[in-house]
Design a protein around this motif. Structure first.
Motif, PDB file in Angstrom:
ATOM      1  N   MET A  72       0.829  -1.209   0.000  1.00 29.39           N
ATOM      2  CA  MET A  72       0.000   0.000   0.000  1.00 29.39           C
ATOM      3  C   MET A  72       0.860   1.255   0.000  1.00 29.39           C
ATOM      4  N   GLY A  73       1.934   1.250   0.773  1.00 33.11           N
ATOM      5  CA  GLY A  73       2.829   2.406   0.798  1.00 33.11           C
ATOM      6  C   GLY A  73       3.489   2.636  -0.544  1.00 33.11           C
ATOM      7  N   LEU A  74       3.963   1.556  -1.172  1.00 32.67           N
ATOM      8  CA  LEU A  74       4.580   1.688  -2.492  1.00 32.67           C
ATOM      9  C   LEU A  74       3.555   2.118  -3.539  1.00 32.67           C
ATOM     10  N   GLY A 120       2.521   7.358   1.781  1.00 31.76           N
ATOM     11  CA  GLY A 120       3.260   6.158   1.396  1.00 31.76           C
ATOM     12  C   GLY A 120       4.432   5.884   2.314  1.00 31.76           C
ATOM     13  N   VAL A 121       5.197   6.926   2.654  1.00 28.08           N
ATOM     14  CA  VAL A 121       6.334   6.751   3.571  1.00 28.08           C
ATOM     15  C   VAL A 121       5.841   6.329   4.947  1.00 28.08           C
ATOM     16  N   PHE A 122       4.751   6.932   5.407  1.00 28.24           N
ATOM     17  CA  PHE A 122       4.190   6.542   6.704  1.00 28.24           C
ATOM     18  C   PHE A 122       3.792   5.064   6.708  1.00 28.24           C
ATOM     19  N   LEU A 123       3.133   4.606   5.643  1.00 30.65           N
ATOM     20  CA  LEU A 123       2.710   3.204   5.584  1.00 30.65           C
ATOM     21  C   LEU A 123       3.911   2.260   5.538  1.00 30.65           C
ATOM     22  N   ILE A 124       4.959   2.631   4.833  1.00 28.42           N
ATOM     23  CA  ILE A 124       6.152   1.788   4.764  1.00 28.42           C
ATOM     24  C   ILE A 124       6.839   1.726   6.124  1.00 28.42           C
TER      25      ILE A 124
END
Length: 72
Positions: free
Chosen positions: A31-33, A54-58
Motif C-alpha cells: 500500500m505504501g509503495l 506512502g512513507v508513513f505506511l512503509i
C-alpha cells in the motif's frame, strides 16, 4: 550469527499469527509503495501528500515487522 528461532516448532495458533503478521507487513508495504508510485490512484490527492502517506505506511509496515520479530 543468524537466529533461526523463527523456524522452531510452533503451535498452530502461533504459526497462524506469524503468517498473518507477515501478510499484514506485505500489505502495508504494498500500500505504501502504491501510494508513492501508482500515478492513477483512485483517490485524488496531491503528490506531496501521497508521498507522505506512502512513507508513513512503509515505516509502519517495518514497525509491525520489528514487533513481530520481538514477539517470536
Amino acid at each position: 550469527m543468524l537466529n533461526f528461532d523463527i523456524f522452531k516448532q510452533k503451535s498452530p495458533k502461533q504459526r497462524f499469527l506469524l503468517i498473518l503478521g507477515l501478510l499484514m507487513f506485505l500489505l502495508y508495504l504494498f500500500m505504501g509503495l502504491a501510494f508513492i508510485f501508482w500515478t492513477r490512484l483512485a483517490i485524488p490527492i496531491d503528490r506531496p501528500y501521497k508521498i507522505a502517506i506512502g512513507v508513513f505506511l512503509i515505516v509502519y509496515a517495518f514497525v509491525r515487522l520489528l514487533s513481530l520479530a520481538k514477539q517470536n
